[in-house]
Design an enzyme around this catalytic site. Structure first.
Site, mmCIF file in Angstrom:
data_model
loop_
_atom_site.group_PDB
_atom_site.id
_atom_site.type_symbol
_atom_site.label_atom_id
_atom_site.label_comp_id
_atom_site.label_asym_id
_atom_site.label_seq_id
_atom_site.Cartn_x
_atom_site.Cartn_y
_atom_site.Cartn_z
ATOM 1 N N SER A 21 0.827 -1.207 0.000
ATOM 2 C CA SER A 21 0.000 0.000 0.000
ATOM 3 C C SER A 21 0.865 1.263 0.000
ATOM 4 O O SER A 21 1.875 1.336 0.699
ATOM 5 C CB SER A 21 -0.884 -0.018 1.248
ATOM 6 O OG SER A 21 -1.627 1.172 1.314
ATOM 7 N N ASN A 69 9.313 8.985 3.571
ATOM 8 C CA ASN A 69 8.101 9.630 3.055
ATOM 9 C C ASN A 69 7.289 10.185 4.205
ATOM 10 O O ASN A 69 7.307 9.662 5.315
ATOM 11 C CB ASN A 69 7.259 8.643 2.230
ATOM 12 C CG ASN A 69 6.238 7.911 3.088
ATOM 13 O OD1 ASN A 69 5.164 8.453 3.402
ATOM 14 N ND2 ASN A 69 6.575 6.701 3.519
ATOM 15 N N ASN A 128 -4.378 -0.236 8.862
ATOM 16 C CA ASN A 128 -3.095 0.452 9.039
ATOM 17 C C ASN A 128 -3.078 1.180 10.380
ATOM 18 O O ASN A 128 -3.619 2.273 10.508
ATOM 19 C CB ASN A 128 -2.873 1.429 7.879
ATOM 20 C CG ASN A 128 -1.514 2.103 7.964
ATOM 21 O OD1 ASN A 128 -0.749 1.858 8.901
ATOM 22 N ND2 ASN A 128 -1.219 2.949 6.988
ATOM 23 N N CYS A 131 0.830 4.144 10.446
ATOM 24 C CA CYS A 131 1.290 5.282 9.642
ATOM 25 C C CYS A 131 1.933 6.320 10.568
ATOM 26 O O CYS A 131 1.262 6.852 11.458
ATOM 27 C CB CYS A 131 0.134 5.912 8.874
ATOM 28 S SG CYS A 131 0.657 7.427 8.044
ATOM 29 N N ILE A 192 6.724 -5.090 7.978
ATOM 30 C CA ILE A 192 6.652 -3.936 8.839
ATOM 31 C C ILE A 192 6.286 -2.694 8.018
ATOM 32 O O ILE A 192 6.565 -2.624 6.823
ATOM 33 C CB ILE A 192 8.004 -3.675 9.575
ATOM 34 C CG1 ILE A 192 9.142 -3.442 8.576
ATOM 35 C CG2 ILE A 192 8.326 -4.777 10.517
ATOM 36 C CD1 ILE A 192 10.472 -3.020 9.224
ATOM 37 N N GLY A 266 7.330 -2.644 -1.570
ATOM 38 C CA GLY A 266 6.968 -1.231 -1.446
ATOM 39 C C GLY A 266 7.861 -0.311 -2.235
ATOM 40 O O GLY A 266 7.698 -0.118 -3.449
HETATM 41 C C1 SIN Z 1 1.565 8.006 4.355
HETATM 42 O O1 SIN Z 1 0.573 8.177 3.649
HETATM 43 O O2 SIN Z 1 2.006 8.928 5.048
HETATM 44 C C2 SIN Z 1 2.267 6.683 4.390
HETATM 45 C C3 SIN Z 1 1.384 5.612 4.868
HETATM 46 C C4 SIN Z 1 1.990 4.793 5.947
HETATM 47 O O3 SIN Z 1 3.173 4.915 6.254
HETATM 48 O O4 SIN Z 1 1.271 3.980 6.527
#
Ligand code: SIN
Length: 303
Positions: A21, A69, A128, A131, A192, A266
């Site tokens: 994802s 990110n 999730n 995040c 992870i 990923g």
């Molecule tokens: C994000 O959209 O910030 C990343 C998603 C994640 O790390 O679960």
């Protein structure tokens, strides 16, 4: 002939390779590059109850062995995901997919999961709770065992689809977290998610990422991910999906020996949009190199 098929949550996957994802959009975006029907499944872009614009730029920082990110769960919201994104995906990908659900509160998660109950395209929900890029939600649910267990239990009360809980590596005891979500009713675990990290711009002395920190992923985290997959899969009796820094078919075999039934790829999709295809194409040869006929046979074989 190499047998790549894997049974997982009652569904037969043609191979264990699934784009993770957040690194593959809703999937259809990659269908210009190759026939995405070769993929075991797709874990779709993280979805929340309401649309989210994500964090301010810059939200990517390159690192020697990966990237950081801080996207902030940018997505059009669950209603549009179901009525538009998954409809576009269905035109180019025939199998069922995994919906990835994020949230800020228990009711956010519960309401979003409920909306997927009637969506035939979705095989399972990846919850999730890991995040690191949103405040007041996301990872806040994934670092305290009691909070995580209660969230999963509330979601399980309304969910028709199986629930895969995506764990954060940003904890001192990953096994404790895994056991807690299984007690809450998790049908499977994926791990992870990213490790919290930061970079500093030497010209300004300020963080590169606008919100200072973000989630680090890529080949640099592979050994950490492998260790956590090994520990968790040997401690719980639900199946595990392994991810974190997978680049090659060799990495897939390592993850499966460690205990992963399926794997998610990923950051490598961002380096090379053909990454998953190359891994799937290479798997039969790499299996032959190590005298593996049936991939399912090696799951958790490393004791
Ligand atoms: C994000 O959209 O910030 C990343 C998603 C994640 O790390 O679960």
């Amino acid at each position: 002939m190499a047998d790549l098929k894997i049974k997982f949550l009652g569904h037969e996957f043609k191979n264990p390779v699934i784009p993770a994802s957040g690194c593959f959009g809703f999937g259809y975006e990659f269908s210009d590059y190759y026939d995405i029907n070769i993929l075991g499944s797709i874990s779709c872009k993280g979805t929340t109850l309401k649309p989210r614009y994500g964090n301010p730029l810059p939200r990517i920082a390159e690192c020697p062995a990966g990237l950081i990110n801080s996207i902030g769960l940018q997505n059009p919201g669950v209603d549009k995901v179901i009525s538009e994104e998954l409809v576009k995906l269905d035109k180019v990908y025939k199998d069922k997919v995994i919906a990835n659900v994020g949230g800020h509160s228990v009711s956010d998660y519960v309401e979003t999961v409920k909306k997927f109950n009637d969506c035939d395209k979705v095989l399972a929900i990846e919850l999730n709770i890991s995040c690191p890029n949103v405040t007041g939600g996301g990872m806040a649910f994934g670092v305290d065992p009691e909070v995580a267990k209660n969230l999963v239990a509330e979601v399980k009360k309304v969910a028709i689809k199986p629930i895969i809980v995506k764990l954060s590596p940003n904890v001192t005891d990953i096994v404790k977290m895994a056991k807690a979500v299984v007690e809450g009713g998790a049908d499977a675990i994926s791990l992870i998610n990213t490790l919290v990290g930061m970079r500093i711009n030497l010209k300004t002395g300020e963080p590169i990422i606008h919100v200072k920190k973000g989630g680090y992923s890529g080949p640099g985290i592979f050994p950490v991910a492998l260790r956590m997959v090994y520990e968790v899969s040997h401690a719980v009796d639900v199946p595990v999906i392994g991810m974190g820094g997978i680049q090659t078919a060799y990495d897939v075999l390592e993850m499966m020996y460690a205990g992963a039934s399926l794997v998610m790829v990923g950051a490598q999709n961002l380096v090379d949009p053909y990454a998953c295809k190359k891994i799937i194409d290479d798997l039969p040869n790499v299996m032959k190199e190590y005298n593996i006929e049936k991939l399912e046979d090696i799951i958790g074989r490393c004791k």
